[in-house]
Structure formats: C-alpha cells, structure tokens
Design an enzyme around this catalytic site. Sequence first.
Site, PDB file in Angstrom:
ATOM      1  N   ASP A   1     -92.898  86.220  -9.420  1.00  0.00           N
ATOM      2  CA  ASP A   1     -93.073  84.771  -9.410  1.00  0.00           C
ATOM      3  C   ASP A   1     -93.290  84.349 -10.868  1.00  0.00           C
ATOM      4  OD1 ASP A   1     -93.344  82.127  -8.737  1.00  0.00           O
ATOM      5  OD2 ASP A   1     -94.810  82.455  -7.142  1.00  0.00           O
TER       6      ASP A   1
HETATM    7  C1  BGC Z   1     -93.435  79.174  -7.229  1.00  0.00           C
HETATM    8  C2  BGC Z   1     -92.185  79.821  -6.644  1.00  0.00           C
HETATM    9  C3  BGC Z   1     -90.961  79.258  -7.313  1.00  0.00           C
HETATM   10  C4  BGC Z   1     -91.073  79.466  -8.820  1.00  0.00           C
HETATM   11  C5  BGC Z   1     -89.882  78.946  -9.595  1.00  0.00           C
HETATM   12  C6  BGC Z   1     -93.452  79.219  -8.742  1.00  0.00           C
HETATM   13  O1  BGC Z   1     -94.468  78.417  -9.242  1.00  0.00           O
HETATM   14  O2  BGC Z   1     -94.579  79.817  -6.721  1.00  0.00           O
HETATM   15  O3  BGC Z   1     -92.126  79.588  -5.267  1.00  0.00           O
HETATM   16  O4  BGC Z   1     -89.813  79.849  -6.801  1.00  0.00           O
HETATM   17  O5  BGC Z   1     -92.228  78.789  -9.287  1.00  0.00           O
HETATM   18  O6  BGC Z   1     -89.811  77.585  -9.573  1.00  0.00           O
END
Ligand code: BGC
Length: 737
Positions: free
Chosen positions: A284
């Site tokens: 993540d």
């Molecule tokens: C979120 C993810 C997301 C990623 C990219 C993160 O803050 O937890 O779900 O895919 O950002 O945007």
Amino acid sequence: MKRKAGNALRCAIVLGLAGWMGLAMAQQAPAAHPWSDAKLSPDQRADLLLKQLTQDDKFHLIRSYFAGPRKPEDKPVPPGYIGSAGYIPAIERLGIPAIQESDAGLGVASSERMRPGDYATPLPAGPVTAATWDPKAAFRGGAMIGGEAHAKGFNVLLAGGTNLMREPRNGRNFEYAGEDPLLAGTMVGEAIRGIESQHVVSTIKHFALNDQETGRTTVDVRIGEQAMRESDLLAFELAIERGKPGSVMCSYNKLNGDWACENDYLLNQVLKRDWKYPGFVMSDWGGVHSAAKAVNAGLDQESAAEIFDKQIYFDAPLRDALAKGEVKQSRVDDMTRRILRSFFAAGVFEHPAKKAPIDEKANLAVARETLEAGAVLLRNQNALLPLDVAKLESVAVIGAHADKGVLAGGGSSLVTAKGGNAVPGLKPTDWPGPVTYHPYAPLKALQSMAPQAKVQFAGGEDVAAAAALAAKSQVAVVFVQKWAGEDFDARDLSLPDGQDALVAAVAKANPRTIVVLENGSPVAMPWLEQAGAVLEVWYPGGDAGNGIANILSGKVNPSGRLPLSWPRDVSQLPRPELPGAGGGTPPESVDYAIEGANVGYRWYQSKNIQPLFPFGYGLSYTTFEHGGLKVDAKGGKVTATVTVQNTGKRAGADVAQVYVQVPGTKVRRLAGFAKVFLKPGEQRVLSIPLERKLLADFDTVKHGWVVRGGEYVVSEGRSSADLGAPVATQLAGDGTK
Ligand code: BGC
C-alpha cells in the site's frame, strides 16, 4: 507529372520496404521476443523474458512511482504517466508496456486534480454489490470498470477490497463486501474475475486485517492464527481462488507485531506457500518499512516510495542488502518474474490498454442494475411500497441534496462522474474529500416516475418547513446521508446534522414516509418505528436516481439481502469503544481476538444478541416459501437441495441461504447460497454446493482445513435469523487438507 511519378516511386519503395520490414519483423518476432508467443503459459513466458532483463531492468520493475497530484517541490515522474495512483515506465527494448495503475473497486477513480475533465462510471458501493448475492452481478460490475480502465490506458486496477466488516464504524466499509467470508470471497472474487477478463490486472486488498482506519498506519492487530484463517484470511483465500488477481496489496497495519508488508506469516507462509499464489505483492502507498526484511518476507513491489515511504527501500538499500548477502539474487528474480507473470496471465502484452471509446449508456445501466439488485428494503409497513404511481398526486422529496445528486464515499476510491460534483464546496474539500455527490438526482427521477404528481423538494435544514411539506403531500421520501471515507472512522453510528430529528418530524407529519439511506455502514435509526418504509441504498452510484425510483414504483422488486448485521447500537459490538476514532491518539494495538473468527452474525449468535437487522435480511414486494431441505454428502462433496416458491403476486428474486453448525460449535456459518428469480406461483428446486472450507476447521498444526467427523446441522432460510427446520447430517472426517 514528374513530381507525381517521383512521389509514386518513393511511395512504392517505402511501401515495399515497409512490407519487407514487416515480414522480416514478423519472421523475427518469435526469435527476438519469444515471450510474446501467447500459446506459451504465463510461467514459460515470464521465464523467457526474465532471462533478458538486466539487474537495472529488474530494479525498474519492482518499484512504482506515484502518479497522483504532486506538489511543485516533488521530483517529476518520468513522462508518459496518466494521472492516477501508480506508474512504471515501459521497457521499450523488450516490449514491456508501461505499468499504469488506477484505483479502484467502485469505478476508475480520479480526482479533479489528477485528470481534470476526465470522468468514469461510478458503481454503487461495495456492500450493494455484495447485497445482490448474485455472482453474475459482481462479475458484470468488475468487467465494466475493467473495460473502462482499459479504455483509459490503465492495465492495473487497485480493486478488490475484501476486508471484513468487523467494525461498523470503519470509514472504508463502503469499499468492501460485508462481514461474511463466503459471501465477500465469492462476490469480490467474481468482481476481480470481471476486471481481469478485460486484460487488466486486479489487486486484491488490503492484506490483511486492515479492518479499521483509526491508526491504520500504526496499529498492531492482535488475533490468533485459527481465528484469522477462518475469517478475514478465508475471505481472501476464496476471492483469490475464484478471481485469480494478478496482485495482492499488503496493508498499512501491523499484524501480531510485524508490518503487513514485511510479515513473513502473511506473505510467505499463507499467501505464497499455503495458497500457492503465483502473482505479486505490492505495498500500500506508504506501507514499506524496510528493504531486506520486506523482500525476504514476500513483498515484491514497492509502491510510490518516493512520495509515501520514509525512504526508497527498493533501490539503494535493497542493492546494499544484496551485496551484503542479506537478500538473495534469486529472490529479486522471483519478484520480477511474479510481476511479469501476472501481466502475461491477464493478457496485457497482447491487449495493450489504450484510449478507446466507452459505451457510457451501457456502463451506467450496469451501475443502475447493480443498485436495483442490491438495494435492501429494511421496512415496509402496511405495504406502503411499491407506490401506486398512477394515482400519486403529490410527493415531498426531502433532504440529502436529493434535488442534485447522490452521495459518494471519500478517499482514493472516489470516482468523478460525468457532470462532476453536484454539490461542490462541502467540507472537507480536501483529502479524504472533497465530499462528492454524483449528479444522478433522485428528485428528477421521482418526478419522471409520476409526471402527473406535484413533486416538491425541501432541503431539510428547516425541519418545520420539511414537516409542513410532508403533511400536505400524499407521500414523503426523506433522503438521509452519512459521509464516510478513507483515513477516518465514524465516532459512532449516529446520523449527522440533526437528521434524526428531521426524519422523526417528517414521519410524525406523514406516516407515509419512506426513508432512503445513503451511508457506508449501518446507522442507528431511533425513528425506525415511526417510518413507513426504509430503503438502504448505501452510496448508490451511477444513474441512482432512476434506480431508486424504479424500486419505489415497483418497476423493480427489491431483492438485496444484507451482507452484514445491523447492530442496534455500539454496546452490541465486540468493542463498544473505538479509541481514537474522530480524533485523539489511537491505541498501539487492537484486540480482534475478542470475537476471533466470529465476525458479525456469528458474534451475535454466540452472545445471544439480537441485532436490529440480521445478516442476510431483506424484504420483497412478493412472498416466498422455502422448504424440503435435503442434504447429500457424496465423495467429500456436500450439497443442499431446497425448494423455493414465489407465493405472492409479483415476480421477484429471493436468496436461499444455507448455514451449517459444525460439530462442537455454537454458531452457524453461511456455507452456500443461491439467488433465484421466480414468476408469481413459480417454484424451483435449487441445488446448492456447500463450500468445504466452511464445513472445515483450520488446523494450525497441519496448516490446512480439516473436516471433523460428526454431526453437522444444516439449516436453510431467508436470513441468518429466519431458518427452517434443521437437517442433521453425519460427515466422515477427512483429516486432510
Ligand atoms: C489506499 C489504497 C489505494 C492507494 C493508492 C492508499 O492510501 O489505502 O487503497 O489503492 O492509496 O491510491
């Protein structure tokens, strides 16, 4: 003439040369790029291509850049990216396409700052898709967003939210699929399969136990092995089996002391060893805390490190670790190979994502049909619904900006619909906002539903005015909203902005009051007994106004069934308090061992608690009878057979839900289900295979599922709390995986 002749000659030479070159290239292609042979397996192709990669190529592929809105002081990304979540430039020498990653599961996400003017079709919230209990609906939704992503140039979707609803205050429940491992695993698995069918890699997330947003980047989730394998991890296991996503996103939180993105148990032991997962694990955004430890624990790709991680781990620090022998070269090869394999498996090389026309009308219909199949009718006193629209003279439409649009959840999954935000300027206007209303106004749709009726709107800020309008109208439709989003949890289950008082006043003024809920998770309804009808639409997505009108008018018979239990209040939850929610310091750890594998309805059953609405519940405009349950166990396969009849006067769909109590346990688990559409009077015999992993226990010594010998009590019915006579079945234990 001369010039013409000269040109013709030049043309002929050029064409001839091009033809020759084309032929030569075509003849050369297999030899030069043998991995482009689609007849080979994804593994063979990845092996062939891996051999051509330099060490720098490998380091290039194991780290993405942030492609989202950047501050002026940020280093520029290499050219060619589409504004979105992540990007890796192409390796043209080898024909490896640029990796273009976009959020997310409810449509191709974008904020105005990323791709001004671009828009996409918003699906309804995840619980709506789950509430359809219809795997085909989930597949269609996935294929729709996968197709849009592909036509916008994306080949990776960060879509496949599978975290179970352990915590009704979790701000991201609207991205997920409820509380049950079988239902969530099945529905998310199908959505992923839909995405991958469009030659787009899908990313199941957030692995794992990231079941609350409070302290999401710091909190240590404590839970025992058997409990997690039988709950959250089971949902992932089933979804991965079905959907075969090319990638898995590890989550921000710690699990039993180790960050999820450097958690050997989660990534190496469970995902790659036990589940034999062949794809890659990406972090993540900001989820990486080390180089050697993360790589050795099974993380394959670092996401957007230059913006979100403390440092870029998968470059100099990883090269150092390699030089010191802390990481093996074979592991770097494995990381790269897994990434390539997933791209081959999805057909990304043969079907490159590129700009293409999008059938917006067809896609909006997918969104609307998902809502029509997943909206849940929670209450319907005196058959208030469906409305007899031909006889309607006056309708009061009240609240929640229903004159302009329908609410969406906030954060990285936010989709900008055509027409943009219908109610701009609501706070927060910045991350995880802007608070957004998609421009599919219920007011207009309700007016078209009953063109002869006087349909009037009251905003609801003035409670007395709204009640007065309701009093002089035949019917009042009150929309209520609760905005939820990424990065924060709700403090409690209450509706904000005095809406409880609004509903109570309107319902008092007119008992023919229909409440339509736009929310991400269950809310408290102190006015429930006064309301004539309550329809749950969550964040209802594209063309929602018409979808809602179709349900209220009876054009569509509601068939959504809750994918979650609806608590009366927080005192019923395993953790009545959620310290740090809505402000304050979150605790270092959270104890999920309290309920363990008994998430949702199993918790309520084990404690003899009656929630407000049970898991699986939902009303219809017709009536159904279920009966004749039989259970058949042959060759390790257990099948339930049940007859469902539509005993009412309208066509409609119902869900047969089969629950099993395994020997030595108090609670019943959902082990199989089937949705069936029946005309009035029609009946069908349904044969429902029961999922073996739901009949089994997870054995932590054998590291596998073990069906214990003994008496299994099987029940079938219309919700987890509305079951027919149980049937006891002896199953021989297998003691094997
Ligand atoms: C979120 C993810 C997301 C990623 C990219 C993160 O803050 O937890 O779900 O895919 O950002 O945007």
